[in-house]
Scaffold this motif. Structure first.
Motif, PDB file in Angstrom:
ATOM      1  N   VAL A 143       1.677  -0.547   6.116  1.00  0.00           N
ATOM      2  CA  VAL A 143       1.037  -1.341   5.075  1.00  0.00           C
ATOM      3  C   VAL A 143       0.052  -2.305   5.729  1.00  0.00           C
ATOM      4  O   VAL A 143       0.399  -3.029   6.659  1.00  0.00           O
ATOM      5  CB  VAL A 143       2.082  -2.117   4.255  1.00  0.00           C
ATOM      6  N   LEU A 144      -1.176  -2.292   5.257  1.00  0.00           N
ATOM      7  CA  LEU A 144      -2.252  -3.043   5.891  1.00  0.00           C
ATOM      8  C   LEU A 144      -2.846  -4.011   4.872  1.00  0.00           C
ATOM      9  O   LEU A 144      -2.981  -3.689   3.687  1.00  0.00           O
ATOM     10  CB  LEU A 144      -3.328  -2.066   6.367  1.00  0.00           C
ATOM     11  N   THR A 175      -3.423   7.359  -0.006  1.00  0.00           N
ATOM     12  CA  THR A 175      -3.061   6.515  -1.153  1.00  0.00           C
ATOM     13  C   THR A 175      -3.011   5.050  -0.751  1.00  0.00           C
ATOM     14  O   THR A 175      -3.469   4.165  -1.491  1.00  0.00           O
ATOM     15  CB  THR A 175      -1.706   6.957  -1.723  1.00  0.00           C
ATOM     16  N   SER A 176      -2.474   4.772   0.451  1.00  0.00           N
ATOM     17  CA  SER A 176      -2.397   3.376   0.909  1.00  0.00           C
ATOM     18  C   SER A 176      -3.792   2.813   1.169  1.00  0.00           C
ATOM     19  O   SER A 176      -4.057   1.632   0.894  1.00  0.00           O
ATOM     20  CB  SER A 176      -1.536   3.269   2.161  1.00  0.00           C
ATOM     21  N   MET A 181      -8.820  -0.838  -1.408  1.00  0.00           N
ATOM     22  CA  MET A 181     -10.223  -0.809  -1.764  1.00  0.00           C
ATOM     23  C   MET A 181     -10.455  -1.229  -3.213  1.00  0.00           C
ATOM     24  O   MET A 181      -9.601  -1.033  -4.078  1.00  0.00           O
ATOM     25  CB  MET A 181     -10.773   0.599  -1.522  1.00  0.00           C
ATOM     26  N   ALA A 182     -11.628  -1.795  -3.444  1.00  0.00           N
ATOM     27  CA  ALA A 182     -12.051  -2.197  -4.782  1.00  0.00           C
ATOM     28  C   ALA A 182     -13.047  -1.177  -5.318  1.00  0.00           C
ATOM     29  O   ALA A 182     -13.658  -0.423  -4.543  1.00  0.00           O
ATOM     30  CB  ALA A 182     -12.697  -3.587  -4.722  1.00  0.00           C
ATOM     31  N   PRO A 183     -13.238  -1.131  -6.634  1.00  0.00           N
ATOM     32  CA  PRO A 183     -14.268  -0.247  -7.173  1.00  0.00           C
ATOM     33  C   PRO A 183     -15.621  -0.531  -6.510  1.00  0.00           C
ATOM     34  O   PRO A 183     -15.998  -1.682  -6.322  1.00  0.00           O
ATOM     35  CB  PRO A 183     -14.292  -0.608  -8.661  1.00  0.00           C
ATOM     36  N   ALA A 297      -5.526  11.228  -4.143  1.00  0.00           N
ATOM     37  CA  ALA A 297      -5.241   9.849  -3.714  1.00  0.00           C
ATOM     38  C   ALA A 297      -6.016   8.813  -4.524  1.00  0.00           C
ATOM     39  O   ALA A 297      -5.884   7.613  -4.266  1.00  0.00           O
ATOM     40  CB  ALA A 297      -5.563   9.690  -2.239  1.00  0.00           C
ATOM     41  N   GLY A 298      -6.811   9.243  -5.466  1.00  0.00           N
ATOM     42  CA  GLY A 298      -7.529   8.300  -6.319  1.00  0.00           C
ATOM     43  C   GLY A 298      -8.968   8.056  -5.938  1.00  0.00           C
ATOM     44  O   GLY A 298      -9.586   7.110  -6.428  1.00  0.00           O
TER      45      GLY A 298
END
Length: 320
Positions: A143-144, A175-176, A181-183, A297-298
């Protein structure tokens, strides 16, 4: 913000604890395995630099070719004012991106090695005095949390390193990263591509023995750090193409029956003659597979660039 900041997110003993855990887990399972990150002590890093200059090891040159040709396109597509590099190492290829991205620019290299981060930062700041560098001593597979920095941000994961992760690990990792990240932020990933078996095997089994020395170096690391008694001469370097999984595997094969003692772990590890220890997978990709993994992953997959010979690819995706 000062031109150079260094933030440690790993405890001082994190590297040693991780090595102990990985060795204990990997050498007590069947089949035996170790993660490839333990190749890269000082000697291992030197050997890998030698590998990148070998005639048959094409990935580094191919990726550099793409970056040289497409850095301006990447800058135009992302409009990034912050570059985050995961597993930054020497940050050598990153210079091509830094030269193309607009000022003011913040660079956030992420690596487990403090010496690699400080050495790279010194060199970059000498050439880019207006660059702001906030380095993170961190393990990008955990987790970062990234520091505040101007957007849009471009997260780069170069070198084909994503191929060292198993499919489930890749899905978890991507996924992480998406959660960081932001849009409007972008992700740039380097992937080695599926090609002829002979080309792939030669890249990981050079006739001069440099890759063999690199592979066996992990045994020296365990000997030094955990007071083990591996003898690298008891093992042969093996590189093979797994057609079903479409990845290269590097292994160490016991030349005879061997018993290894690792006092730091109170562990005795037997190897039968011919038994293999897997030290690395290096997955090779196809465009449709990369796009599918990014979408799952989106991310929204976008540009896909290859070198002239079609050996390696950079793909650019945006946070969906």
């Amino acid at each position: 913000m000062r031109p150079f900041q260094l933030t440690r997110t790993l405890p001082e003993d994190a590297t040693g604890a991780a090595l102990r855990a990985d060795v204990l887990h990997g050498l007590t399972r069947a089949p035996k395995s170790l993660p490839p990150k333990w190749f890269y002590d000082a000697r291992g890093s030197e050997l890998f630099e030698e590998i990148t200059r070998l005639p048959d090891y094409y990935p580094t040159r191919a990726e550099r070719e793409i970056l040289a040709a497409r850095a301006a396109d990447i800058a135009a597509a992302t409009r990034a004012h912050t570059l985050v590099e995961l597993g930054s190492g020497s940050s050598e290829k990153t210079r091509l991106l830094l030269d193309a991205l607009p000022a003011p620019l913040t660079y956030i290299p992420v690596d487990v090695s403090e010496s690699a981060l400080t050495g790279a930062a010194d060199g970059l700041l000498a050439d880019h005095p207006d660059l702001r560098v906030h380095a993170l001593i961190a393990d990008f597979t955990r987790v970062l949390e990234l520091p505040e920095a101007p957007g849009p941000r471009l997260v780069a994961f170069l070198g084909g390193t994503i191929g060292n992760l198993l499919p489930a690990e890749r899905a978890e990792f991507l996924t992480s990263v998406r959660k960081l990240m932001a849009p409007g932020d972008s992700l740039l990933i380097g992937t080695d591509l599926v090609k002829e078996e002979s080309v792939l095997v030669r890249a990981y089994d050079d006739p001069t023995g440099v890759t063999a020395a690199f592979n066996k170096n992990v045994l020296d690391v365990i000997d030094r750090e955990l007071d083990a008694d591996f003898d690298p001469d008891d093992f042969d370097h093996v590189a093979l193409w797994n057609r079903e999984e479409e990845w290269i595997e590097m292994r160490l094969r016991a030349r005879r029956d061997v018993v290894v003692k690792i006092p730091e772990l109170d562990l005795v590890v037997p190897f039968a003659a011919g038994e293999e220890l897997r030290t690395e997978i290096s997955a090779k990709f196809r465009e449709e597979g990369v796009r599918a993994e990014l979408s799952a992953a989106g991310f929204v997959p976008g540009h896909w660039w290859t070198d002239a010979a079609g050996r390696f690819a950079l793909s650019l995706a945006t946070a969906g």
